[in-house]
Structure formats: C-alpha cells, structure tokens
Scaffold this active site. Structure first.
Site, PDB file in Angstrom:
ATOM      1  N   LYS A 199      89.832  59.626  40.663  1.00 13.43           N
ATOM      2  CA  LYS A 199      91.281  59.464  40.621  1.00 13.43           C
ATOM      3  C   LYS A 199      91.594  58.003  40.940  1.00 13.43           C
ATOM      4  O   LYS A 199      91.597  57.406  41.909  1.00 13.43           O
ATOM      5  CB  LYS A 199      91.900  60.304  41.848  1.00 13.43           C
ATOM      6  CG  LYS A 199      92.940  60.999  41.407  1.00 13.43           C
ATOM      7  CD  LYS A 199      94.173  59.970  40.987  1.00 13.43           C
ATOM      8  CE  LYS A 199      95.146  59.499  42.269  1.00 13.43           C
ATOM      9  NZ  LYS A 199      96.084  58.251  42.011  1.00 13.43           N
ATOM     10  N   GLU A 274      87.436  53.640  53.388  1.00 14.74           N
ATOM     11  CA  GLU A 274      87.539  52.161  53.338  1.00 14.74           C
ATOM     12  C   GLU A 274      89.140  51.993  53.531  1.00 14.74           C
ATOM     13  O   GLU A 274      89.806  52.294  52.241  1.00 14.74           O
ATOM     14  CB  GLU A 274      86.921  52.044  52.197  1.00 14.74           C
ATOM     15  CG  GLU A 274      85.565  51.974  51.920  1.00 14.74           C
ATOM     16  CD  GLU A 274      84.792  51.113  53.188  1.00 14.74           C
ATOM     17  OE1 GLU A 274      85.255  50.342  53.516  1.00 14.74           O
ATOM     18  OE2 GLU A 274      83.294  51.794  53.460  1.00 14.74           O
ATOM     19  N   CYS A 308      91.967  43.940  51.099  1.00 17.11           N
ATOM     20  CA  CYS A 308      91.845  44.450  52.088  1.00 17.11           C
ATOM     21  C   CYS A 308      91.144  43.458  53.168  1.00 17.11           C
ATOM     22  O   CYS A 308      91.520  43.648  54.089  1.00 17.11           O
ATOM     23  CB  CYS A 308      90.918  45.634  51.983  1.00 17.11           C
ATOM     24  SG  CYS A 308      89.074  45.372  51.268  1.00 17.11           S
ATOM     25  N   GLU A 405      99.414  45.569  58.228  1.00 19.44           N
ATOM     26  CA  GLU A 405      98.863  44.941  57.016  1.00 19.44           C
ATOM     27  C   GLU A 405     100.168  44.788  55.969  1.00 19.44           C
ATOM     28  O   GLU A 405     100.677  45.796  55.477  1.00 19.44           O
ATOM     29  CB  GLU A 405      97.719  45.904  56.335  1.00 19.44           C
ATOM     30  CG  GLU A 405      97.376  45.470  55.051  1.00 19.44           C
ATOM     31  CD  GLU A 405      96.441  46.535  54.363  1.00 19.44           C
ATOM     32  OE1 GLU A 405      96.619  47.734  54.427  1.00 19.44           O
ATOM     33  OE2 GLU A 405      95.375  46.123  54.225  1.00 19.44           O
TER      34      GLU A 405
HETATM   35  P1  NAD Z   1      97.272  54.229  48.828  1.00 21.45           P
HETATM   36  O1  NAD Z   1      96.643  54.758  50.052  1.00 21.45           O
HETATM   37  O2  NAD Z   1      98.534  54.196  48.768  1.00 21.45           O
HETATM   38  O3  NAD Z   1      96.534  54.732  47.661  1.00 21.45           O
HETATM   39  C1  NAD Z   1      95.215  54.795  47.291  1.00 21.45           C
HETATM   40  C2  NAD Z   1      94.695  55.834  46.385  1.00 21.45           C
HETATM   41  O4  NAD Z   1      94.834  56.932  46.993  1.00 21.45           O
HETATM   42  C3  NAD Z   1      95.358  55.800  44.955  1.00 21.45           C
HETATM   43  O5  NAD Z   1      94.816  56.339  44.082  1.00 21.45           O
HETATM   44  C4  NAD Z   1      96.580  56.848  45.507  1.00 21.45           C
HETATM   45  O6  NAD Z   1      97.019  57.535  44.167  1.00 21.45           O
HETATM   46  C5  NAD Z   1      95.791  57.903  46.310  1.00 21.45           C
HETATM   47  N1  NAD Z   1      96.666  58.712  46.986  1.00 21.45           N
HETATM   48  C6  NAD Z   1      97.735  58.478  47.555  1.00 21.45           C
HETATM   49  N2  NAD Z   1      98.434  59.348  48.214  1.00 21.45           N
HETATM   50  C7  NAD Z   1      97.461  60.665  48.102  1.00 21.45           C
HETATM   51  C8  NAD Z   1      97.176  61.767  49.132  1.00 21.45           C
HETATM   52  N3  NAD Z   1      98.307  62.279  49.687  1.00 21.45           N
HETATM   53  N4  NAD Z   1      96.037  62.388  48.720  1.00 21.45           N
HETATM   54  C9  NAD Z   1      95.004  61.782  47.656  1.00 21.45           C
HETATM   55  N5  NAD Z   1      95.118  60.704  47.228  1.00 21.45           N
HETATM   56  C10 NAD Z   1      96.264  60.053  47.544  1.00 21.45           C
HETATM   57  O7  NAD Z   1      96.619  52.579  48.772  1.00 21.45           O
HETATM   58  P2  NAD Z   1      97.130  51.508  47.972  1.00 21.45           P
HETATM   59  O8  NAD Z   1      98.409  51.188  48.238  1.00 21.45           O
HETATM   60  O9  NAD Z   1      96.688  52.121  46.404  1.00 21.45           O
HETATM   61  O10 NAD Z   1      96.024  50.294  48.185  1.00 21.45           O
HETATM   62  C11 NAD Z   1      96.075  49.439  49.267  1.00 21.45           C
HETATM   63  C12 NAD Z   1      95.407  49.993  50.512  1.00 21.45           C
HETATM   64  O11 NAD Z   1      93.998  49.992  50.195  1.00 21.45           O
HETATM   65  C13 NAD Z   1      95.390  48.633  51.577  1.00 21.45           C
HETATM   66  O12 NAD Z   1      95.780  49.228  52.824  1.00 21.45           O
HETATM   67  C14 NAD Z   1      94.115  48.070  51.460  1.00 21.45           C
HETATM   68  O13 NAD Z   1      93.818  47.360  52.505  1.00 21.45           O
HETATM   69  C15 NAD Z   1      93.345  49.344  51.062  1.00 21.45           C
HETATM   70  N6  NAD Z   1      92.010  48.712  50.760  1.00 21.45           N
HETATM   71  C16 NAD Z   1      90.822  49.048  51.345  1.00 21.45           C
HETATM   72  C17 NAD Z   1      89.763  48.460  50.942  1.00 21.45           C
HETATM   73  C18 NAD Z   1      88.485  48.736  51.785  1.00 21.45           C
HETATM   74  O14 NAD Z   1      87.277  48.408  51.473  1.00 21.45           O
HETATM   75  N7  NAD Z   1      88.571  48.792  53.147  1.00 21.45           N
HETATM   76  C19 NAD Z   1      89.472  47.933  49.843  1.00 21.45           C
HETATM   77  C20 NAD Z   1      90.934  47.851  49.028  1.00 21.45           C
HETATM   78  C21 NAD Z   1      91.649  48.185  49.290  1.00 21.45           C
END
Ligand code: NAD
Length: 501
Positions: A199, A274, A308, A405
């Site tokens: 997804k 992550e 991240c 963040e």
């Molecule tokens: P997000 O949590 O909003 O979304 C991530 C994914 O989850 C997307 O595909 C989204 O559609 C999906 N999603 C959203 N709600 C959901 C639910 N209820 N159930 C299942 N899936 C759902 O994150 P974002 O805004 O896309 O990304 C930014 C975040 O990702 C930041 O917090 C960043 O630090 C983190 N990040 C972490 C790493 C790591 O390796 N630790 C790497 C990259 C990004």
C-alpha cells in the site's frame, strides 16, 4: 517555476497513459481498476497541477489482493533460494536500466530535486534488491544439542530449527522517499519467501506502480506482489486489519503506527514499525567546521527535511555557537529552491498543500511561544508548496517545535556547556531514531555514541545509510529494523523440530 508535462521522458508518458487506461491496481498478476471506489488525483507539489488519477482500492480489492497473495504463497516459499535471488537481482537490473524515468517520476510526484532520487535514493533501492538477493541464499537455522532424555530405549532425540516465511505481508509505506522505502520492504520480504500486498502513500504512488511493472517484467510470479493504492484511513486501514494478513511492515508516522498496532491485534499479526524521529546533531568545539557546518545544514535541509532521520535538533557548544549558527543560516539562505526537475534546484517543495499547512502551523505556534526565525519560515511563490529553509532560535526544551517532528525544512538550535548536559538534552525526546556527533575527539565520539539512545549514531556525518546497515529506532521511533541482515528476521519465523530417531 511553471513546468510543462509534455517535456516528460517518453517512458513516463507511456506509463501515465497506462494508468489513465485504468491499470490502477496489481492483483494476482493482473492490472485492473478499483471496484466501486472513486479514483483521486495525484498532484505535482511544485505546481499544484494534476499528474494523473490514482485508483482508490475498496475493501473488495483489498480482499482480492490478500487472497491472491495467500494463493501465491505456497509456490513462492517453495521456490529454491537461487531462483528468488535471480529474480530479485533482475529487479535491481531493471531499476537501474530505468533509473532516469524513475527519478523523473519520483521528483514529479514527491517534489524532491532530481539528483536526490537519481544519485542517492534510487541507487539505494537497487542495492536493497541486490543485497537481499544474496540474503535469500543465506537463510539458516540451527542444529541443537538438547538435554531431552526420556526417549524410548534405542532411540535418540535429534533437535533442530528451521526458518520459514512469515506468510502474507502488508507493506505500508510513506511519501517522503517512496521508492527506496518500498524497496526496503519488498526486497527482504520476497527474499524470505513471503508474498506481499503493498500500500503506497496516497500522495506518491507513482514510482511504486512503475516498480511493480518492472517486478512483473523481472519474473516475480502472479500474486507474489500485489499493489493496492488508496487512502490511508480506508485502503490502508482495511489492509492492516485484514484477517488473512500475517505481518504488517509499516513505515510512517508514530500516530499511524499506533493505529496499525491496534489493527494488528485482531489476529496477532507480526508487526514492525519504522516511525518518526526528532534526531539531534551535536557539535563540539573541536569539530572540523569545514565539514560540520554544511553537514548539519544538509542533515536537515536534504529533501526539505522530509526525512525520518533528519537532524532537526541542533545542539552547539556555547563556545562555537555563533559561528555554527551563522554558517548554517547562510547555507539555508543560499539554497536554490525550485521545481525539482530544474537542473540547479537544491530544495523542492514539501509534498502537499496539507503538509505545507501542517509545517506552517508548527512555525506559527513556535513564534507565539516566543521562538525567533533567524532565517526562513515563510511560504514561497504563487503556486506549489514551497517553504523556505528555516532556522529557529530562542527556543526552550519544552516547546512543541523542539519536541515534535515537523517533517519539513525546519531546524531548532540550542546551545550546551558540557557532555552531560547535551546527552540529557539529546535523550529528552520521545523519539530515538538517530543522532550525529561532530568532533575530532575519538573519546568524545565513543562516549556519545554509547550514551545516546538512538537506533543509529553517526560521527562527523549524518544520514549515511546502506542496504547492509540496519536502520530503525528505539522508544517511539518504532520496533524492529529495516535493511541489513537483521531485516530478514522481520519476515522469517523460527520452527523447532524434535525427532525421535
Ligand atoms: P503516515 O503515517 O501518515 O502514512 C504512512 C502510510 O500509512 C501511508 O501509506 C498512509 O496511507 C498509511 N496509513 C495512514 N493511515 C492508516 C491507517 N489507519 N491504517 C493503515 N495505514 C494507514 O506517514 P506519512 O506522513 O506518509 O510519512 C511521514 C512519517 O513517516 C514521518 O513521521 C516519518 O518520520 C516517518 N518515516 C519513518 C521512517 C523510518 O524508517 N523510521 C522512514 C520514512 C518516514
């Protein structure tokens, strides 16, 4: 700043045409439209213009994708490791052969400067597939000398363990570095013999779809990889809660991580998370300023801070504070901001209007709490979602801008007197993803890397990663590790076998 899509590379024009014809979801080896649910637009964040429509997978589509993955599991896990390795290596070759198309598509969809995708992230995705091609052929269990001594006379107890794929994996990824983060899930999962329903993030689904096309071309069998695009709260939530998914491999925000964890408990899915970070960069007086000033600036402004592991909290020793802060502010002011496809762009827009508003909200609240924007802190241009690189001073540890963040080009600066003080400050965070320490003293570097609570500590560098190096966090930055040999554990169960022979 206007950008004309007719200048796109021919491969991408054809790719977008296939999407427009309704090849939206990959399920059981077939490209198809979503059932019932409406499609939605994906936008170029630099112009706000629509690039194309993305299919919103309905619960019926998610069901079909999970069932396709389950059907494919038996054959894929029985495939000899060298065959899985050969296919994964071929995926790497095809990414490399299409790297210019993929980099352009990633920039168009996400906004990042072309060089970031072309020279850093997409080569990183290639390396993920090559590294895990090797790992497919290095899966090992143990043979154990047990102390069981109640076997029938004349028989002996033999005991050993084997590794088995965990099953059907739901891979859910964010929008900041879409292709490489997707590769970090798919390569180890497929190497381990799992099948996957991917997804992608709703704002940046394009390179995941192109990668899926390339994976089909590389020989990934029908059903082994399925892609369901859609909104997080709908398609993502349905997938995360699906009773026939065995494992969720999630990268995203800490808040969504909690929702995913909740969804996983229905059938006790295995979960790796992550999540977010608020990583410190720490500068000691003996640091080599020639690499430190650009290093800590790049740690936050690379990819517009949408990383991240971004070094979003800067701690500078009081004796060099002004020198470092002035240098970082000058670096920020000098960055060339523009459409990522323009050749001299160093920083692009943030990913969406929604995210730009979120970043602006943080900045407004920081100002209201008494913080000063030494530079930046503004929206830029009439179109698109550009935010100028921002250096925030006059902050206190309990301010939201220091704790939370922001995930944008926003650096908060504080000073310190001694090691003990900065270790306490660096660790006073709910997050524990990464940190960097800038010093020429080996002793300081060793002490700091031991005392900072984080999944990775860099010394005189920041955000260096490689397919061979485990990456992940402690505290609320998540569970488990991506990359490195450790990532194979995310996708393999242990089975113990006792034989009375
Ligand atoms: P997000 O949590 O909003 O979304 C991530 C994914 O989850 C997307 O595909 C989204 O559609 C999906 N999603 C959203 N709600 C959901 C639910 N209820 N159930 C299942 N899936 C759902 O994150 P974002 O805004 O896309 O990304 C930014 C975040 O990702 C930041 O917090 C960043 O630090 C983190 N990040 C972490 C790493 C790591 O390796 N630790 C790497 C990259 C990004």
């Amino acid at each position: 700043m206007a950008f004309d899509p007719v200048t796109l590379r021919p491969g991408n024009i054809e790719f977008l045409a296939r999407r427009a014809r309704g090849e939206g979801l990959l399920i059981g080896g077939e490209w198809r439209k979503a059932e019932g649910a409406a499609d939605f637009a994906t936008l170029d964040p630099a112009t706000g213009k629509e690039i194309g429509q993305i299919a919103a997978a309905s619960p019926v589509d998610v069901d079909a994708a999970v069932e396709a993955a389950r059907i494919a599991l038996g054959r894929w896990k029985a495939t000899v490791p060298v065959e899985r390795a050969r296919i994964l290596w071929k995926v790497a070759d095809l990414i490399e052969a299409n790297i210019d198309d993929l980099a352009e598509l990633e920039t168009l969809d996400q906004g990042k400067p072309l060089f970031v995708g072309r020279w850093a992230e997409i080569p990183g995705a290639v390396n993920q597939f090559r590294f895990f091609a090797g790992q497919a052929m290095a899966i090992e269990g143990n043979s154990l000398e047990s102390s069981i001594n109640y076997q029938p006379a004349g028989r002996q107890m033999r005991t050993w363990t084997v590794r088995e794929p965990v099953g059907v994996v739901a891979a859910i990824v964010p929008w900041n570095s879409p292709l490489v983060l997707t590769a970090m899930k798919l390569a180890p999962a497929l190497a381990a013999g799992c099948t996957v329903v991917l997804k992608p993030a709703e704002d940046t689904s394009l390179t995941a779809l192109r990668l899926a096309e390339l994976m089909v071309e590389a020989g990934v069998p029908a059903g082994v990889l399925n892609v369901v695009t859609g909104l997080g709260g709908q398609t993502g939530a349905t997938l995360a809660a699906h009773p026939h998914v065995d494992k969720i491999a999630f990268t995203g925000s800490t808040a969504t991580g909690r929702a995913v964890l909740d969804a996983a408990k229905t059938n006790f899915k295995r979960v790796t998370l992550e999540l977010g970070g608020k990583s410190p960069s720490i500068v000691f007086p003996d640091a080599d300023m020639g690499i430190t000033v650009p290093g800590v600036a790049n740690a936050i402004f690379f990819n517009g801070g949408q990383v991240c592991i971004a070094g979003s909290r800067l701690y500078v020793h009081r004796s060099v504070h002004d020198q470092v802060v002035e240098g970082v502010a000058a670096y920020a002011k000098g960055l060339k901001i523009g459409h990522g496809l323009l050749p001299d762009t160093q920083m692009g827009p943030v990913v969406s209007a929604r995210h730009a508003e979120r970043v602006e909200g943080f900045l407004q609240r920081a100002k209201a709490e008494g913080a000063t924007m030494l530079t930046g802190g503004e929206r830029m241009g009439d179109a698109g979602t550009f935010i100028t690189p921002t250096v925030v001073v006059d902050v206190k540890p309990d301010m939201e801008i220091v704790r939370e963040e922001v995930f944008g080009p926003v650096l908060v600066v504080q000073s310190f007197e001694d090691e003990e003080e900065v270790i306490a400050a660096a660790n006073a965070s709910e997050y524990g993803l990464a940190a960097s320490v800038w010093t020429e003293s080996l002793s300081t570097a060793h002490r700091m890397s031991a005392d900072i609570r984080a999944g990775t500590v860099w010394i005189n560098c920041h955000a260096m990663y490689d397919a061979s190096l485990a990456i992940g966090g402690v505290k609320q930055s998540g569970w488990g590790r991506d990359s490195g040999r450790q990532a194979m554990d995310n996708y393999l169960e242990w089975k113990t076998i006792c034989a009375c022979v």
